[in-house]
Design an enzyme around this catalytic site. Structure first.
Site, mmCIF file in Angstrom:
data_model
loop_
_atom_site.group_PDB
_atom_site.id
_atom_site.type_symbol
_atom_site.label_atom_id
_atom_site.label_comp_id
_atom_site.label_asym_id
_atom_site.label_seq_id
_atom_site.Cartn_x
_atom_site.Cartn_y
_atom_site.Cartn_z
ATOM 1 C CB CYS A 1 -0.932 -0.007 1.210
ATOM 2 S SG CYS A 1 -1.981 1.450 1.300
ATOM 3 C CB CYS B 1 -0.579 2.498 4.029
ATOM 4 S SG CYS B 1 -2.068 1.773 3.354
ATOM 5 C CG ASP B 2 3.222 1.299 4.456
ATOM 6 O OD1 ASP B 2 2.802 1.831 5.503
ATOM 7 O OD2 ASP B 2 3.028 0.111 4.176
#
Ligand code: NAP
Length: 314
Positions: A136, A139-140
């Site tokens: 992701c 997300c990261d």
């Protein structure tokens, strides 16, 4: 076989399921939540979550899920370990067939999520979730500022992830096993023409190298045309080779699309064609796939279930 009939059973303990639990519990429905093989869902495998509203400093993924679970428990949610294997919707009472026996309920919220496909190459599992391997970018991605990273895949997701990563990374290798992208033309053009993205055509991952202390430092790929090896010096490997929605137990009864995602009834995000049966989160959403959108769907499904139960009270 237990003859207890639940008001509402929620299948899944990710953001969608636990949000549905908070709402139905606060509506005094005493929901029963079934926990499957990955309690807490995908967020428990990520490290820091920086985009969930309300946490200006970010929050650990596991901690966020633990908080949601405590919040649901506080209002009377009950949890039980049971893997659902099938559902019978032929009567007014829905019957969930699980590894722990049959569970009878009036309403059901299916929030079983999706699992990212992984490559299975050596090193992938060792560095997954906060140590350099992730699925992701949203997300990261921000953890890879001024670093070189690689994205594996050739679809819209891979292109989207690669383009998103150009905001942070110094360089993004896009590793695809063929010589043309599966992605839509516009996404493919954007990715292939971006100055920070280097296309690595006809290549498949072979191994992800790193150390337990410092995480990933390289991705080794092999050419599908001549078998030659190449080592990409990257700190992050983003795997974007598709997701598998966890919908098999429901596929014979509810409508699914060609990729297995549950399809809501026309005009609703969460209602299905079967009254009292709702869907929420990644098992029914291949587009947004965010914790906050899953939570939003969980909330919608809970409100719909509550209304339906009130209208159909004995
Ligand atoms: P996808 O379209 O199924 O693409 C998966 C990619 O991964 C393909 O290029 C495939 O290669 C590659 N792949 C599969 N298994 C592999 C393996 N073991 N090793 C290496 N490569 C592998 O999946 P997706 O990109 O996640 O998209 C899913 C759906 O969501 C699509 O309908 C897509 O259009 C949609 N989506 C839309 C948007 C958007 O519109 N903004 C964004 C994301 C996703 P091959 O091409 O050789 O098969």
């Amino acid at each position: 076989m237990s003859q207890t009939v639940e008001n509402v059973v929620i299948v899944g303990t990710g953001c969608a399921g636990l949000t549905a639990a908070i709402y139905t519990a606060r509506a005094n429905l005493s929901p029963l939540v079934l926990e499957g093989v990955q309690p807490g869902g995908q967020l428990t495998t990520t490290s820091e979550v920086e985009n969930f509203p309300g946490f200006p400093e970010g929050i650990d993924g596991f901690q966020l899920m633990d908080n949601l679970r405590k919040q649901a428990t506080r209002f009377g949610t009950r949890f039980q370990h049971a893997v659902v294997e099938g559902i019978d919707v032929s009567g007014d009472i829905r019957i969930l067939k699980t590894t722990e026996g049959e569970i009878r309920t009036r309403a059901v919220i299916i929030a079983t999520g999706a699992s990212p496909r992984l490559t299975g190459v050596p090193g992938e599992k060792d560095y997954y979730g906060g140590k350099g391997v992730t699925t992701c970018a949203t997300c990261d991605g921000a953890f890879y500022r001024k670093m070189d990273v690689a994205v594996i895949g050739g679809g819209d997701s891979a292109c989207e992830e690669a383009l998103f990563l150009t905001r942070f990374a110094s360089k993004v290798y896009l590793v695809h096993r063929r010589d043309s992208l599966r992605a839509s033309r516009i996404m493919a053009e954007r990715a292939t023409s971006h100055e920070k993205i280097e296309m690595v055509w006809n290549a498949v991952p072979v191994a992800i190298h790193g150390t337990p202390e410092a995480g990933v430092h390289a991705l080794e790929v092999s050419s599908t045309t001549d078998g030659s090896a190449r080592t990409l010096p990257v700190k992050g490997v983003f795997i974007a080779i598709g997701h598998l929605p966890n919908t098999k137990p429901f596929a014979s009864v509810l409508e699914t699309d060609e990729n297995g995602y549950l399809v809501p009834a026309t005009g609703s995000q969460v209602k299905t064609r079967i009254p009292g049966v709702y869907v929420a989160g990644d098992c029914a959403d291949h587009v947004y796939r965010q914790a906050i959108t899953a939570a939003g769907m969980g909330c919608q499904a809970a409100i719909e279930a509550e209304r339906w139960l009130a209208e159909h009270a004995d």
